[in-house]
Design an enzyme around this catalytic site. Structure first.
Site, short mmCIF file in Angstrom:
data_model
loop_
_atom_site.label_atom_id
_atom_site.label_comp_id
_atom_site.label_asym_id
_atom_site.label_seq_id
_atom_site.Cartn_x
_atom_site.Cartn_y
_atom_site.Cartn_z
N GLY A 29 0.17 -2.37 -2.09
CA GLY A 29 1.25 -2.94 -2.91
C GLY A 29 2.34 -3.58 -2.08
N GLY A 31 -4.78 2.24 -3.11
CA GLY A 31 -5.56 3.43 -2.74
C GLY A 31 -7.05 3.17 -2.83
N LYS A 66 3.30 6.02 5.91
CA LYS A 66 2.79 7.34 6.30
C LYS A 66 1.44 7.26 6.98
CE LYS A 66 3.25 10.70 3.21
NZ LYS A 66 3.04 11.19 1.83
N ARG A 110 -1.08 -8.73 -11.42
CA ARG A 110 -2.25 -8.00 -11.92
C ARG A 110 -2.75 -8.59 -13.25
NH1 ARG A 110 -0.81 -1.88 -9.87
NH2 ARG A 110 -2.19 -2.05 -8.08
P1 ADP Z 1 1.26 -0.49 1.32
O1 ADP Z 1 1.95 -0.32 -0.01
O2 ADP Z 1 1.04 -1.93 1.67
O3 ADP Z 1 0.03 0.36 1.45
P2 ADP Z 1 2.93 1.51 2.56
O4 ADP Z 1 3.35 1.96 1.21
O5 ADP Z 1 2.07 2.39 3.35
O6 ADP Z 1 2.28 0.04 2.46
O7 ADP Z 1 4.22 1.24 3.46
C1 ADP Z 1 5.25 0.39 3.08
C2 ADP Z 1 6.59 0.93 3.45
O8 ADP Z 1 6.65 1.29 4.82
C3 ADP Z 1 7.69 -0.07 3.22
O9 ADP Z 1 8.55 0.40 2.22
C4 ADP Z 1 8.41 -0.16 4.57
O10 ADP Z 1 9.81 -0.22 4.47
C5 ADP Z 1 7.99 1.12 5.24
N1 ADP Z 1 8.08 1.02 6.71
C6 ADP Z 1 7.43 0.16 7.51
N2 ADP Z 1 7.79 0.33 8.80
C7 ADP Z 1 8.70 1.32 8.82
C8 ADP Z 1 9.45 1.95 9.84
N3 ADP Z 1 9.32 1.59 11.12
N4 ADP Z 1 10.29 2.95 9.48
C9 ADP Z 1 10.42 3.33 8.20
N5 ADP Z 1 9.73 2.77 7.18
C10 ADP Z 1 8.88 1.77 7.48
MG MG Z 2 3.22 1.23 -0.76
#
Ligand code: ADP
Ligand code: MG
Length: 396
Positions: free
Chosen positions: A353, A376, A199, A37
């Site tokens: 992230g 976000g 989620k 960043r």
């Molecule tokens: P970003 O930060 O890119 O928006 P998220 O925060 O939504 O992504 O999701 C990232 C997390 O999702 C990671 O910590 C990863 O371990 C978890 N994750 C991905 N697939 C699974 C799964 N099948 N079961 C549990 N956790 C998962």
């Molecule tokens: Mg995340």
């Protein structure tokens, strides 16, 4: 989105308030573990320095919740910024008040002053006019380069713009707006969206909008299990959000009505625990995941199907890892998708992230067209929402 841009306004001699997103990860020893960043903010600093502006900058860092929390100090950021720029960065341990005013007043053209963490003051997140007025005192020009905070109506993002003569976008913010506008407003044919991560509830508003925009949507990560359960699949102990089942069915119905290809995983890497050397099984969606097992990555058939979609896309937006990529055993699907994006001639945008961490881990960051620094904020932008921080800037 015709907003004023820093390159179109005179900055020489002006006292500029530059809002950055320096919300960087720190380790227990208070050291910066990833300075992406700060690196991303350098073009705006260089422009202001080259053109003789007096630069007052600040950011939020961590969650100090309106109080002074020494672990959330921006002091290490000032040091790192100075090192990267090869310039001295003065640091004021106050954000507003007598000492900050004095430091701002003394600033000469070509000097940089960093003020302490904006969120040490409760007025920041409350969008408080009095706090914003103090930040704006003596300022001739406001520059927003904090895309990651633009979805928040906070004092240094929103209210401050009503206390300065002119509010413009910096280079980083402009780049974010340009790339994301391409996806949000007039995507080309063959627009592919890949969503995964933890989620589904975080991403449902985005999905609702994307079914009206994209040609194909691929779902991986934990969020796939809520969709698969909604279709009646046995998902065992996989992560599921039961309150979202009906919404998931709704989105699939809409995708079908609009002729949007909507792909869920066909097979899975499943295990009983999230551990590096655990025994895994490849399970096909039709078989169902047995009770004690969890789906933790997409399987090889899914990777192939997703690669085929990536192969025909012209614009790709990816957010959310395909599995628990932090653990090697479950990182294969995410690494394959990252490599496929890197090899694609399409315009590729990655946001989030953990998704950026995954792209870095795959070693392909420099082959992605745009890495969005705002998690976000990029999701809200692509969902068609107006971001307060962008709305507040002066019209061009
Ligand atoms: P970003 O930060 O890119 O928006 P998220 O925060 O939504 O992504 O999701 C990232 C997390 O999702 C990671 O910590 C990863 O371990 C978890 N994750 C991905 N697939 C699974 C799964 N099948 N079961 C549990 N956790 C998962
Ligand atoms: Mg995340």
């Amino acid at each position: 989105m015709a907003k004023k841009f820093i390159a179109d306004v005179a900055v020489a001699g002006r006292r500029v308030f530059l809002r950055n997103d320096f919300n960087v990860p720190l380790n227990a020893g208070g050291e910066i573990t990833d300075d992406t960043r700060i690196q991303a903010a350098l073009p705006t600093f260089r422009h202001l320095l080259d053109n003789g502006a007096r630069i007052v900058c600040s950011s939020h860092l961590g969650r100090p919740k309106g109080e002074v929390v020494p672990d959330c100090s921006l002091a290490p950021v000032a040091k790192r910024l100075g090192g990267l720029l090869g310039e001295r960065v003065l640091f004021c341990a106050e954000t507003v008040g007598a000492r900050a005013e004095k430091a701002k007043a003394k600033l000469k053209p070509g000097q940089i002053l960093m003020l302490e963490n904006l969120r040490f003051h409760p007025g920041e997140t409350r969008n408080d006019p009095a706090f914003a007025a103090e930040l704006a005192k003596g300022i001739d020009l406001y520059v927003d380069d904090a895309f990651g905070a633009c979805h928040r109506a906070h004092a240094s993002i929103d209210e401050i713009t009503r206390h300065v003569p002119l509010a413009v976008a910096g280079f980083l913010l402009r780049k974010e707006i340009d790339f994301l506008t391409l996806a949000a407003e007039n995507p080309p044919d063959h627009y592919l969206v890949i969503l995964g991560g933890a989620k589904v509830s975080d991403k449902l508003p985005l999905l609702r909008h994307l079914v009206t925009q994209a040609d194909a949507i691929l779902i991986g990560g934990a969020m796939a299990y809520t969709f698969l359960k909604a279709e009646g699949m046995e998902v065992g102990a996989s992560r599921v959000e039961n309150e979202c089942l009906e919404l998931c069915r709704d989105i699939r119905r809409q995708a079908e009505e609009r002729g949007v290809r909507f792909l869920l995983p066909r097979d899975h890497i499943a295990a009983c625990q999230i551990e590096p050397n655990i025994t895994v099984r490849i399970i096909r969606t039709g078989e169902g995941i047995p009770g004690e097992m969890m789906g933790l990555d997409i399987g090889p058939e899914t990777v192939e199907a997703f690669q085929a979609e990536i192969g025909r896309a012209r614009l790709i937006f990816w957010n959310g890892p395909m599995g628990v990529f932090e653990v090697d055993t479950f990182s294969g699907g995410t690494m394959e998708i990252a490599a496929a994006l890197a090899a694609s001639p399409a315009t590729t945008i990655v946001g989030g992230g953990d998704s950026l961490a995954a792209v870095n881990r795959a070693g392909v960051a420099d082959r992605i067209s745009h890495l969005s620094t705002g998690g976000g904020a990029s999701l809200e932008f692509l969902a068609g929402d107006k971001l307060p921080g962008i709305e507040a800037l002066t019209e061009a």
